[in-house]
Scaffold this motif. Structure first.
Motif, mmCIF file in Angstrom:
data_model
loop_
_atom_site.group_PDB
_atom_site.id
_atom_site.type_symbol
_atom_site.label_atom_id
_atom_site.label_comp_id
_atom_site.label_asym_id
_atom_site.label_seq_id
_atom_site.Cartn_x
_atom_site.Cartn_y
_atom_site.Cartn_z
ATOM 1 N N ASN A 20 11.717 -15.573 -16.446
ATOM 2 C CA ASN A 20 11.534 -14.184 -15.972
ATOM 3 C C ASN A 20 11.371 -13.139 -17.060
ATOM 4 O OD1 ASN A 20 14.295 -15.128 -13.992
ATOM 5 N ND2 ASN A 20 12.171 -15.427 -13.415
ATOM 6 N N HIS A 37 17.225 -14.839 -10.538
ATOM 7 C CA HIS A 37 17.059 -13.645 -11.380
ATOM 8 C C HIS A 37 15.929 -12.746 -10.881
ATOM 9 C CE1 HIS A 37 19.810 -14.660 -14.749
ATOM 10 N NE2 HIS A 37 19.504 -15.904 -14.438
ATOM 11 N N PRO A 96 23.056 -7.865 -22.084
ATOM 12 C CA PRO A 96 22.232 -6.771 -21.524
ATOM 13 C C PRO A 96 21.380 -6.075 -22.591
ATOM 14 C CG PRO A 96 24.513 -6.620 -20.737
ATOM 15 C CD PRO A 96 24.488 -7.661 -21.811
ATOM 16 N N GLN A 147 21.769 -19.209 -25.653
ATOM 17 C CA GLN A 147 22.712 -20.279 -25.313
ATOM 18 C C GLN A 147 22.109 -21.662 -25.457
ATOM 19 O OE1 GLN A 147 24.851 -19.811 -21.594
ATOM 20 N NE2 GLN A 147 25.361 -21.993 -21.484
ATOM 21 N N PHE A 159 18.887 -26.306 -17.878
ATOM 22 C CA PHE A 159 19.856 -27.132 -18.587
ATOM 23 C C PHE A 159 19.361 -28.571 -18.754
ATOM 24 C CE2 PHE A 159 22.131 -23.381 -17.914
ATOM 25 C CZ PHE A 159 23.178 -23.349 -18.806
ATOM 26 N N LEU A 175 26.819 -21.413 -27.736
ATOM 27 C CA LEU A 175 27.850 -20.436 -27.414
ATOM 28 C C LEU A 175 28.847 -20.232 -28.541
ATOM 29 C CD1 LEU A 175 28.478 -21.637 -23.763
ATOM 30 C CD2 LEU A 175 27.529 -19.423 -24.429
ATOM 31 N N ALA A 227 17.449 -4.402 -16.758
ATOM 32 C CA ALA A 227 16.516 -5.418 -17.249
ATOM 33 C C ALA A 227 17.097 -6.797 -16.975
ATOM 34 C CB ALA A 227 16.268 -5.218 -18.736
ATOM 35 N N ASN A 228 16.182 -7.748 -16.725
ATOM 36 C CA ASN A 228 16.572 -9.112 -16.366
ATOM 37 C C ASN A 228 17.162 -9.838 -17.578
ATOM 38 O OD1 ASN A 228 16.341 -11.957 -15.753
ATOM 39 N ND2 ASN A 228 15.018 -11.356 -14.056
ATOM 40 N N GLU A 229 18.329 -10.447 -17.395
ATOM 41 C CA GLU A 229 19.047 -11.079 -18.512
ATOM 42 C C GLU A 229 18.684 -12.540 -18.732
ATOM 43 O OE1 GLU A 229 23.157 -10.544 -17.502
ATOM 44 O OE2 GLU A 229 23.078 -8.360 -17.726
ATOM 45 N N ASN A 230 17.839 -13.095 -17.890
ATOM 46 C CA ASN A 230 17.695 -14.554 -17.873
ATOM 47 C C ASN A 230 17.207 -15.118 -19.209
ATOM 48 O OD1 ASN A 230 17.887 -17.038 -16.662
ATOM 49 N ND2 ASN A 230 16.070 -16.833 -15.379
ATOM 50 N N ARG A 238 19.640 -14.549 -22.226
ATOM 51 C CA ARG A 238 20.836 -15.396 -22.255
ATOM 52 C C ARG A 238 20.501 -16.820 -22.666
ATOM 53 N NH1 ARG A 238 25.805 -14.873 -20.093
ATOM 54 N NH2 ARG A 238 25.246 -13.119 -18.755
ATOM 55 N N GLU A 239 19.492 -17.407 -22.017
ATOM 56 C CA GLU A 239 19.236 -18.831 -22.280
ATOM 57 C C GLU A 239 18.572 -19.057 -23.639
ATOM 58 O OE1 GLU A 239 21.105 -20.113 -20.423
ATOM 59 O OE2 GLU A 239 20.896 -19.463 -18.347
ATOM 60 N N ASP A 275 21.632 -11.044 -11.823
ATOM 61 C CA ASP A 275 22.037 -11.826 -12.986
ATOM 62 C C ASP A 275 23.394 -12.506 -12.746
ATOM 63 O OD1 ASP A 275 19.783 -11.341 -14.685
ATOM 64 O OD2 ASP A 275 20.528 -9.322 -15.083
ATOM 65 N N ARG A 300 7.379 -17.031 -16.680
ATOM 66 C CA ARG A 300 7.675 -17.160 -15.252
ATOM 67 C C ARG A 300 9.037 -17.821 -15.037
ATOM 68 N NH1 ARG A 300 9.568 -17.150 -11.363
ATOM 69 N NH2 ARG A 300 8.983 -17.769 -9.243
ATOM 70 N N GLU A 320 29.678 -10.802 -24.733
ATOM 71 C CA GLU A 320 28.984 -10.590 -23.459
ATOM 72 C C GLU A 320 28.166 -9.303 -23.471
ATOM 73 O OE1 GLU A 320 27.372 -11.849 -20.440
ATOM 74 O OE2 GLU A 320 28.652 -13.185 -21.582
#
Lengths: 447, 520
Positions: free
Chosen positions: B160, A309, B218, B185, B406, B191, B175-178, B181-182, A364, B157, B214
């Motif tokens: 992100n 990412h 974003p 999820q 995970f 989910l 923009a960073n989705e990390n 999303r987590e 991503d 970190r 989905e």
């Protein structure tokens, strides 16, 4: 086959005979090496951004690549010199994958472009208007990994496609031994779980044999007690499951240890990395396939860390040399063993990544990806399937960021490999249940 | 003998004024296998004396464990990345510190909210403060954990959120989705929408209903823009500071995306808010998602009690998550109490009773629980050079070095027969034989140079195989060792010459057995 494995489903009564079967009795009949075939999966966990693995170098594509990828676009100086495909189109590999680029040039490596999990062929319009079925939980690591491993894009599959291929090999008694067809050097993985067969996992460089026993009466009594307990039925399913894993381990340990005692020392030097050690172990086990009684084997290796990412270029500069060096060493080892044409190595990964970068110079989660297949039997130097059109919100984009909708299905990729491996057309639907949804099921890159 | 002891104890109690009936050995040891790193003779006796309610109150009040702070820069002038001292301290806490329940819950929470040295946070000094979030909030409120982790620089970190600036106005980046999303999820919702009993919410066609679509990701990525690392000492606070892992991240408004965001559950974050306002509103919206209670509660039940809790069990605990009885949502002290005192958790306390669901009850000891349980039961002491953390790593649990966000294993991992069995994801053939090798090393003195175990209590019983088996049963099998195990333990012991060899052989057979590996 009097299998000593998979007894849970068959009922616990069989385990007694299995576990008590004298160790060290292996089929004496050796296989003819020329009849041997092996598949080797290298799973790149985290979702490899394969937009930067192989880059089309025709002017239109490379210009779009450079513009849209921005900070993630590799300049020509960080790519290999373009290699012409069989059809005359130029492609460059990431500069840290020089040996793989050379294998593409020598037609020993093929690229399968924009492959991913699908329920059926799918267009952007169908996806955006929800007019066709799509895979469950797209863009989720865990779900997309399992869809690659099972070739089932909707619902829970209790088995993997390689496991179902192993079921076929076992049912047809194609190997003379009941040693597992599927061997992982990277832990448990659903890809290798079959309906009637169970995988074995080995830690590279370590024996599965139980330590601390000798021939004394006391030692043997201890081993006998342990072994006998594996047959005890306390009526608890988790206990039975743990017994099964241990019984499998003990049976496989003896077979593997006996065979590896005869392993030749490989001259090929493997890199001292995790993936290098895994592939070294695979090469050693392949070298004793005859003693193991195996003429068909599937191996599973992996490397993690591809969830880029941020800081993607730096991360690839660390990971790609590991991939390049381990794969080329492994390919050279198969040549040293005279087995290069009997071994096909292929990559898998969760998904590729957005063509458009994040603000932190990363990308991503996305969907369709480019995968690599190499080996002496591969019709290399070609692109199979189609690269997407590099256009955000373009014809291949699921949304606006370059999440490519796959144009080739995992089912087709796997079926091509499985077909070469020895699964006849008549049995392919049992291994890839949705294959009929994809016209031109096999891709022709091997076999 | 066991019956006699219980009867005697009951007699003693009957002379006192307390109305609490004494717990059986089995009930006490079973509870301790769910609530601690493993029963010991002392802890069994203590729980029998206190009773569950008093024991829980004492545990809730206790906070004795710590992990040592680590230097930023090592002796060679390079970043200090070695985690061995932190990992060893974790095991030392598990073996000897009294705040056992707090440690177990904190560890379970840390397996949900993963930050790993692999793929992100190199510096060892980042991990003790990150782990303290779970230690200090183990009996606190889940919302406080969400907020503390979200603003923790190690998580910043790892996923992100730190230096996640709003998209470049040219439209060339997003923009960073990390983290967005987590967070949804893995940490809070999953989910699929869940009913309070953990079963999936389905639509008219019987398909599961997603918790978000989905397009939400974003938008959520924009919510989490504008935060940067705390400034390191003697460094000027900037808009995009370099990584520094002490303290909390802070907001830099000109890097925050102020546009309107449509997030999960039909919620809208209005335009023009600060990063802090966006964050608080989003966390409030998260706490109002009904799926969070069963999503979190089922995982905590799986870590502490059983892999396959019934919907009714999940439902009872979820109800407490939603309201602790005083109108508070997310009260983990109440949730943990509900998990450990639930009739389904306690049903096996009387082994002679035939209990529904017993065939699918329990869970495989994950590697750290397996190692800690054996060493506690053998009264072990870890030395300074203990290699215990390397054994855990080789079994698949390298502390603070999970392979990805995970975690070490998935709460959704299933046996081929479809039963949930999360810990089995690590139980490969290689891991199974290595577990037996570890037992061999522990008992025969070869684990490492400094770890010592004390087998004397068992050797003292070795004159009679039945007594020896009973002493093992008391510590390691809730004083209810299955007859088949007892038979083999005795057979192995009787074939040995010395008292020590008998104890070693008996313990080897007992501790390698699947009946021990799976906590019932």
């Amino acid at each position: 086959m009097t299998s000593r494995r998979g007894f849970i489903r068959a009922g616990l009564t069989t385990v007694g005979t299995l576990a008590l079967r004298p160790f060290g009795l292996l089929p004496a009949m050796a296989q003819n090496t020329s009849n041997y075939r092996a598949l080797v999966c290298v799973f790149l966990f985290g979702g490899n951004d394969s937009n930067n693995t192989v880059v089309p170098m025709d002017d239109t594509s490379f210009q779009a690549y450079t513009t849209l990828r921005g900070g993630l676009a590799l300049p020509a100086s960080q790519l290999t010199a373009p290699v012409l495909s069989v059809s005359g189109a130029p492609y460059s590999f990431h500069g840290k994958l020089p040996d793989l680029a050379n294998l593409f040039g020598s037609k020993e490596l093929a690229v399968v472009a924009n492959v991913g999990s699908l329920v059926q062929p799918l267009t952007r319009a169908q996806y955006q208007q929800a007019q066709a079925p799509i895979p469950d939980n797209l863009f989720s690591h865990s779900d997309q990994q399992l869809q690659w491993q099972t070739s089932v894009a909707q619902g829970h599959s209790p088995t993997g496609w390689a496991g179902r291929a192993a079921d076929y090999i076992a049912a047809q008694k194609i190997n003379t031994s009941d040693f597992p067809v599927f061997l992982s050097v990277s832990g448990n993985v659903l890809e290798g779980t079959g309906a009637s067969t169970q995988p074995v996992a080995v830690t590279p460089g370590q024996s599965l044999m139980l330590q601390g026993f000798n021939n004394s009466k006391g030692s043997q009594a201890r081993l006998s007690a342990l072994t006998t307990l594996l047959t005890a039925d306390t009526g608890v399913s988790l206990v039975q499951a743990a017994n099964q894993v241990m019984a499998n381990s003990m049976a496989d340990a003896q077979a593997l240890t006996n065979a590896l005692g005869k392993a030749p020392t490989l001259k090929t030097q493997f890199p001292k990395t995790s993936l290098g050690a895994q592939l070294h172990q695979v090469a050693q086990i392949m070298s004793v396939q005859s003693a193991l009684g195996m003429s068909r084997q599937i191996f599973f290796c992996s490397l993690g860390g591809f969830d880029t990412h941020v800081s993607e270029l730096e991360t690839h500069n660390t990971l790609y040399p590991q991939v390049n060096d381990a794969l080329i060493a492994f390919y050279q080892a198969t040549q040293e063993l005279g087995m290069a044409e009997q071994v096909t190595t292929f990559t898998e990964s969760d998904f590729s990544r957005t063509f458009q970068p994040t603000t932190g110079d990363g990308s991503d989660h996305a969907w369709g990806s480019n995968q690599l297949v190499l080996g002496g039997a591969v019709s290399g130097g070609q692109i199979y399937g189609q690269f997407p059109t590099f256009e955000l919100s373009g014809p291949n984009d699921a949304d606006t960021r370059g999440r490519w909708i796959p144009t080739t299905a995992v089912d087709q990729y796997g079926a091509t490999l499985a077909s070469w491996f020895g699964i006849p057309d008549s049995a392919l639907p049992s291994v890839f249940p949705n294959l009929a949804n994809f016209p031109g099921a096999k891709l022709g890159f091997v076999g | 003998m066991k019956t006699l002891f219980v009867a005697l104890a009951a007699l003693v109690v009957s002379y006192g004024q307390t109305a609490t009936p004494v717990m059986s050995d089995t009930a006490a040891a079973r509870f301790l296998d769910q609530a601690t790193w493993g029963p010991t003779p002392a802890s069994i006796a203590q729980l029998q004396q206190m009773g569950i309610a008093n024991w829980l109150q004492a545990q809730f009040a206790m906070n004795t464990s710590d992990l040592p702070n680590q230097p930023v820069i090592g002796p060679t002038g390079k970043p200090y990345t070695a985690l061995a001292d932190v990992q060893r301290a974790f095991f030392a806490n598990a073996l000897t510190q009294p705040d056992q329940l707090r440690q177990r819950v904190a560890f379970a929470l840390s397996e949900i909210w993963v930050v790993s040295q692999l793929g992100g946070v190199q510096y060892a000094y980042a991990f003790p403060p990150y782990w303290r979030i779970f230690r200090d909030n183990a009996f606190g409120n889940y919302r406080d954990i969400i907020q503390a982790v979200t603003l923790n620089p190690a998580m910043g970190r790892y996923l992100n959120m730190a230096n996640n600036n709003k998209a470049d106005p040219s439209g060339r980046t997003s923009a960073n989705e990390n983290y967005a999303r987590e967070l949804l999820q893995l940490f809070t919702l999953g989910l699929t929408q869940l009913n309070a009993d953990g079963t999936p919410v389905v639509d008219a066609n019987n398909n599961p209903v997603p918790t978000y679509d989905e397009a939400v990701i974003p938008q959520m990525a924009k919510v989490f823009t504008g935060w940067t690392y705390p400034a390191a000492p003697k460094h000027k606070a900037g808009a995009n500071n370099p990584p520094y892992y002490m303290g909390q991240m802070y907001a830099v408004e000109f890097n925050h995306d102020e546009t309107q965001k449509s997030i999960f559950g039909g919620n809208v974050i209005p335009a023009g808010q600060t990063a802090e306002q966006d964050l608080q509103m989003t966390l409030d919206d998260l706490m109002n998602q009904p799926t969070m209670a069963p999503f979190v509660c089922e995982q905590l039940i799986q870590h502490l009690v059983t892999s396959n809790p019934s919907p009714a069990y999940i439902g009872r605990v979820s109800k407490v998550f939603l309201n602790d009885g005083n109108g508070v949502k997310g009260n983990l002290e109440a949730v943990i109490t509900a998990i450990l005192t639930d009739p389904e958790a306690r049903a096996g306390d009387e082994p002679s009773a035939v209990t529904a669901g017993a065939a699918t009850f329990g869970h495989l000891r994950e590697p750290i629980l397996f190692l800690a349980g054996i060493l506690r039961g053998l009264n072990a002491t870890l030395g300074n050079s203990s290699a215990i953390q390397m054994y855990a790593a080789q079994l698949g649990q390298d502390l603070f070095r999970a392979p990805s966000v995970f975690s070490y294993f998935s709460p959704q991992y299933r046996l081929p027969n479809g039963e949930l069995a999360p810990e089995f994801q690590l139980q490969s053939t290689a891991a199974a034989s290595f577990r037996a090798d570890i037992v061999n090393r522990v008992l025969y003195g070869k684990l490492d140079a400094s770890t010592k175990v004390d087998l004397s209590a068992f050797a003292a019983k070795a004159g009679d195989a039945g007594s020896l088996a009973d002493s093992i049963s008391y510590v390691f099998f809730h004083h209810a060792m299955p007859a088949a195990v007892t038979q083999q333990v005795e057979a192995a012991a009787e074939a040995q010459a010395t008292a020590l060899a008998k104890a070693q052989a008996a313990l080897y057979v007992a501790l390698t057995s699947s009946e021990y590996q799976v906590v019932q």
